[in-house]
Write an enzyme that holds these catalytic residues in place. Structure first.
Site, PDB file in Angstrom:
ATOM      1  N   GLU A   1      -3.015  -6.229  -1.673  1.00 24.93           N
ATOM      2  CA  GLU A   1      -1.904  -6.248  -0.734  1.00 24.93           C
ATOM      3  C   GLU A   1      -2.473  -6.813   0.556  1.00 24.93           C
ATOM      4  OE1 GLU A   1       1.185  -3.912   2.073  1.00 24.93           O
ATOM      5  OE2 GLU A   1      -0.923  -3.451   1.972  1.00 24.93           O
TER       6      GLU A   1
ATOM      7  N   ASP B   1      -4.307  -1.310  -1.013  1.00 27.18           N
ATOM      8  CA  ASP B   1      -3.489  -1.247   0.201  1.00 27.18           C
ATOM      9  C   ASP B   1      -4.203  -1.913   1.386  1.00 27.18           C
ATOM     10  OD1 ASP B   1      -1.044   0.104   1.376  1.00 27.18           O
ATOM     11  OD2 ASP B   1      -2.566   0.998   2.672  1.00 27.18           O
TER      12      ASP B   1
HETATM   13  C1  NOJ Z   1       1.107  -0.910   3.030  1.00 26.25           C
HETATM   14  C2  NOJ Z   1       1.976   0.024   2.258  1.00 26.25           C
HETATM   15  O1  NOJ Z   1       2.685  -0.702   1.294  1.00 26.25           O
HETATM   16  C3  NOJ Z   1       2.852   0.691   3.271  1.00 26.25           C
HETATM   17  O2  NOJ Z   1       3.881   1.421   2.663  1.00 26.25           O
HETATM   18  C4  NOJ Z   1       1.997   1.542   4.164  1.00 26.25           C
HETATM   19  O3  NOJ Z   1       2.786   2.096   5.182  1.00 26.25           O
HETATM   20  C5  NOJ Z   1       0.879   0.740   4.801  1.00 26.25           C
HETATM   21  N1  NOJ Z   1       0.246  -0.147   3.877  1.00 26.25           N
HETATM   22  C6  NOJ Z   1      -0.179   1.641   5.375  1.00 26.25           C
HETATM   23  O4  NOJ Z   1      -0.908   2.243   4.351  1.00 26.25           O
END
Ligand code: NOJ
Ligand code: MG
Length: 547
Positions: free
Chosen positions: A273, A211
């Site tokens: 991500e 993440d």
């Molecule tokens: C990316 C995640 O996919 C999202 O859902 C989240 O709110 C943010 N990162 C913060 O962790």
């Protein structure tokens, strides 16, 4: 325009061509009727994923969490949130997934913890100057009495990125106040996460989706930024990089993680991500000694036109080729408007999140038609592809969710200007005539399901020729049979109206134009919609032709 350049995927391994299905645990299947999906619910439905024909699942976070951001606020990285089950349920899920031939990727949230995490609670208790506060990013404020935040950064969800604690210090949170950012310059933090990785690797997971992978390290001076906060680190040549995103230091973190994963048997993977543009900057996360994959958000965000799709596919392949990594493709996830609705908005006016009753509504038929064409185009591309739960049913976004039902912190934090991401997170329908459309044994559902869900339920589509579910299933079967994921791409046509490329024995053809287009020569083996009576390809249809 013809291109003789071919693209070859140099890396090997299961992940280079895998189709990975994202499960959002809250909304997949509820075993106990409390209206929230859970791990036993997922385990009971694994047969669906095996039948669909995907290679792996990625589970969004299921760790103990106050759920301030639907689990992306983790209070304990080594356990399971009671709403979702127990560690034994996680072990069972991993074992049964493996028995079904599915690999399991879990979500890792290293940029921030929950405010309920023991470390943050200790930091609050220990006070300014303590070793406990050094695990997070605490600073004195600016202005008289330190009453102003330490810098001008905004939270991605809206509002300031700093919150003041009772003793007067401020802490940084790039997301919700309940998600304090960790201090990755403190060696305790990387050491802790190596241990968390080991914990899950030892339990048998096949990889991690990381993440906010571009956010861990902040520019040391925490300089003001003066720009609206975006999660996307767009980096035009003439502009400096935002001080909170894509700092060079993050790469050292991932090199260390890669060394750890390489010590485990069975090709465990890391997926970034990272909302980083341009592609040349993004692919630094997938250099040979770093992560295995990075999500291709530029592809997800690209307009539905032949030139835009040609450009993004070409750019993506060239960029990943330059570091020897496979490309990935994705059209939907839990943070963006589902592509069956996004593509039903006027072209050139995409929305990443949040459609409400008063907003321009997508055209459902056009959206689904384009979504099916886009999926068939995507699944024929070499590399790895990500699917988001429900897209195999052609599920639209819930675009008329009552505001009172909204749970995404974006809605409150933006002062009700951004509707947020709830519309793509609604529990999915399995059986048209069952309570909660088969999501669980009762009517309970943490977000209301729209009545149209009955039409999209799995049992209305299974075995029905031409249904979106059968379209996906056949596409995944053929993708495997033709080896498309490990194949090569050779452009045949890239005009204003049509796109066509060859991958092995298959010619893929999408008609973006208003007029029907002649079908390429050969045997049509799959198609995202019916062809015209004269055999031509209608608008917004992709065909797969064997040559
Ligand atoms: C990316 C995640 O996919 C999202 O859902 C989240 O709110 C943010 N990162 C913060 O962790
Ligand atoms: Mg439940």
């Amino acid at each position: 325009m013809n291109h003789d350049a071919t693209h070859q995927n140099p890396a090997t391994g299961w992940w280079t061509e895998a189709v990975i299905y994202q499960i959002y645990p809250r909304s997949f299947a509820d075993s106990d009727g409390d209206g929230i999906g859970d791990l036993p619910g997922i385990t009971a439905r694994l047969g669906h994923l095996a039948e669909l024909g995907v290679d792996a699942v990625w589970l969004s976070p299921f760790y103990p969490s106050p759920q301030a951001d639907a689990g992306y606020d983790v209070a304990d990285y080594r356990d399971v949130e009671p709403l979702f089950g127990t560690l034994a349920d996680a072990d069972d899920l991993i074992a049964k997934a493996h028995a079904n031939g599915l690999r399991v990727i879990v979500d890792l949230v290293p940029n921030h913890t929950s405010a309920a995490h023991a470390w943050f609670q200790a930091a609050l208790a220990a006070g300014p100057g303590s070793a406990e506060r050094e695990r997070y990013i605490f600073r004195e404020g600016r202005g008289p009495g330190g009453a102003e935040p330490p810098n001008d950064w905004q939270s991605v969800f809206g509002g300031p990125a700093w919150t003041r604690v009772p003793d007067g210090q401020w802490y940084l949170h790039l997301f919700d106040t309940a998600q304090p950012d960790l201090n990755w310059d403190n060696p305790e933090v990387p050491a802790e996460f190596l241990d968390v990785l080991r914990f899950w690797l030892d339990r048998g997971v096949d990889g991690f989706r990381v993440d906010v992978a571009h956010g861990l390290i902040k520019q040391a001076d925490l300089a003001d930024w003066q720009e609206p906060q975006e999660i996307l680190s767009g980096q035009e040549a003439d502009k400096p990089r935002p001080p909170m995103w894509d700092q060079d230091g993050v790469h050292e973190v991932y090199r260390e993680w890669r060394r750890l994963l390489d010590g485990y048997p069975g090709e465990r993977i890391l997926v970034a991500e990272a909302w980083v543009e341009p592609a040349e900057r993004l692919v630094r996360y997938v250099r040979p000694d770093e992560m295995h994959q990075a999500f291709n958000f530029e592809y997800l965000l690209a307009a539905w036109t032949a030139p835009a799709q040609y450009a993004v596919i070409t750019r993506s392949l060239e960029a990943t080729d330059s570091v020897g990594a496979p490309t990935t493709w994705v059209l939907s996830n839990h943070d963006v408007v589902r592509h069956a609705s996004r593509l039903g908005l006027p072209i050139g006016k995409p929305r990443r999140n949040g459609i409400g009753v008063g907003d321009e509504q997508p055209d459902a038929a056009t959206g689904l038609r384009r979504a099916r064409a886009a999926t068939l185009l995507m699944l024929a591309l070499p590399g790895s592809a990500y699917l988001y739960q429900g897209e195999e049913l052609g599920l639209p976004e819930h675009t008329t969710l009552p505001d009172a039902a909204r749970q995404d912190p974006t809605w409150e934090r933006s002062g009700h200007t951004q509707r947020g991401r709830d519309g793509c997170r609604v529990p999915i329908p399995w059986e048209a005539d069952a309570p909660s459309y088969g999501f669980g044994p009762t009517d309970a559902s943490w977000l209301p399901q729209p009545p149209v869900w009955a039409e999209y339920a799995l049992d209305r589509q299974r075995g029905v020729p031409g249904s979106t579910y059968e379209l996906y299933r056949e596409a995944l079967r053929l993708r495997r049979a033709y080896g498309l994921g490990r194949g090569t791409l050779e452009w045949l046509a890239s005009g204003d109206e049509v796109l066509s490329f060859r991958n092995g024995d298959l010619v893929v053809f999408t008609n973006f134009g208003a007029a029907a287009a002649p079908v390429p020569e050969g045997e049509v083996v799959h198609s995202s919609g019916p062809l015209n009576e004269d055999g031509s390809v209608p608008t917004d249809v992709t065909v797969w032709v064997e040559v």
